[in-house]
Design a protein around this motif. Structure first.
Motif, PDB file in Angstrom:
ATOM      1  N   LEU A  23      37.740  47.699  35.872  1.00 17.32           N
ATOM      2  CA  LEU A  23      37.666  47.900  37.629  1.00 17.32           C
ATOM      3  C   LEU A  23      36.263  48.357  37.606  1.00 17.32           C
ATOM      4  CD1 LEU A  23      39.395  47.790  40.364  1.00 17.32           C
ATOM      5  CD2 LEU A  23      38.278  50.142  40.274  1.00 17.32           C
ATOM      6  N   LYS A  24      35.404  47.547  38.261  1.00 17.18           N
ATOM      7  CA  LYS A  24      34.052  48.109  38.580  1.00 17.18           C
ATOM      8  C   LYS A  24      33.942  48.442  39.954  1.00 17.18           C
ATOM      9  CE  LYS A  24      31.772  45.021  35.279  1.00 17.18           C
ATOM     10  NZ  LYS A  24      30.733  43.838  35.033  1.00 17.18           N
ATOM     11  N   ALA A  25      33.125  49.670  40.306  1.00 18.25           N
ATOM     12  CA  ALA A  25      33.069  50.090  41.701  1.00 18.25           C
ATOM     13  C   ALA A  25      31.520  50.032  41.857  1.00 18.25           C
ATOM     14  CB  ALA A  25      33.439  51.714  41.697  1.00 18.25           C
ATOM     15  N   TYR A  26      31.437  49.495  43.331  1.00 19.61           N
ATOM     16  CA  TYR A  26      30.049  49.552  43.862  1.00 19.61           C
ATOM     17  C   TYR A  26      29.854  50.163  45.337  1.00 19.61           C
ATOM     18  CZ  TYR A  26      29.741  45.571  40.478  1.00 19.61           C
ATOM     19  OH  TYR A  26      29.754  44.917  39.316  1.00 19.61           O
ATOM     20  N   VAL A  27      29.135  50.762  45.497  1.00 22.48           N
ATOM     21  CA  VAL A  27      28.721  51.486  46.763  1.00 22.48           C
ATOM     22  C   VAL A  27      27.666  50.573  47.646  1.00 22.48           C
ATOM     23  CG1 VAL A  27      26.835  53.025  45.996  1.00 22.48           C
ATOM     24  CG2 VAL A  27      28.236  53.710  47.893  1.00 22.48           C
ATOM     25  N   ALA A  28      28.015  50.586  48.802  1.00 25.22           N
ATOM     26  CA  ALA A  28      27.425  49.626  49.982  1.00 25.22           C
ATOM     27  C   ALA A  28      26.889  50.547  50.690  1.00 25.22           C
ATOM     28  CB  ALA A  28      28.152  48.335  50.459  1.00 25.22           C
TER      29      ALA A  28
END
Length: 136
Positions: free
Chosen positions: A67-72
């Motif tokens: 699971l990869k998390a990205y902040v937008a």
């Protein structure tokens, strides 16, 4: 008294009106369906989320998923959002978005078991569950 020819004409008129009504109903239903899908595609489809900047990742205990998390950053008028992308390590499947939450700028990812992940307090049974704040 009606003649047989008049009765036949009236019967034909009713048949024509019925066919026209069915045609307009079908076209109207198709139009409403297309509008509904367009709204879903434009505002709720998780495949159209912004990519964001890489934040963190965690791999499942059995190694099947990551699971990869990205902040937008939505700009000056909106808050930060977190997008969680599930990557299939063993299968040749396309990664899919399973998490989207607003007003977050950090993601706490913990795997409970091989198929259950908790992201910032939201438990998901992967690969089928999704969390989208817009549907809450």
């Amino acid at each position: 008294m009606r003649t047989k020819a008049e009765a036949e004409r009236n019967k034909e008129k009713k048949k024509i009106y019925k066919n026209i009504l069915i045609m307009f109903g079908a076209v109207g239903l198709l139009f409403v369906g297309l509008i509904g899908y367009g709204v879903y595609w434009a505002f709720f489809d998780m495949n159209r989320l912004p990519t964001g900047d890489y934040l963190a990742e965690e791999t499942s205990p059995d190694g099947n998923y990551t699971l990869k998390a990205y902040v937008a950053d939505g700009g000056a008028t909106t808050s930060y959002t977190i997008r969680g992308e599930l990557v299939f390590n063993q299968k040749r499947k396309k990664a899919k978005n399973v998490y989207w939450n607003s007003k977050e700028d950090n993601a706490d990812i913990k795997w409970i078991d091989s198929d259950t992940v908790v992201i910032s307090g939201h438990s998901l049974d992967v690969p089928n569950d999704k969390f989208d704040f817009r549907n809450q």
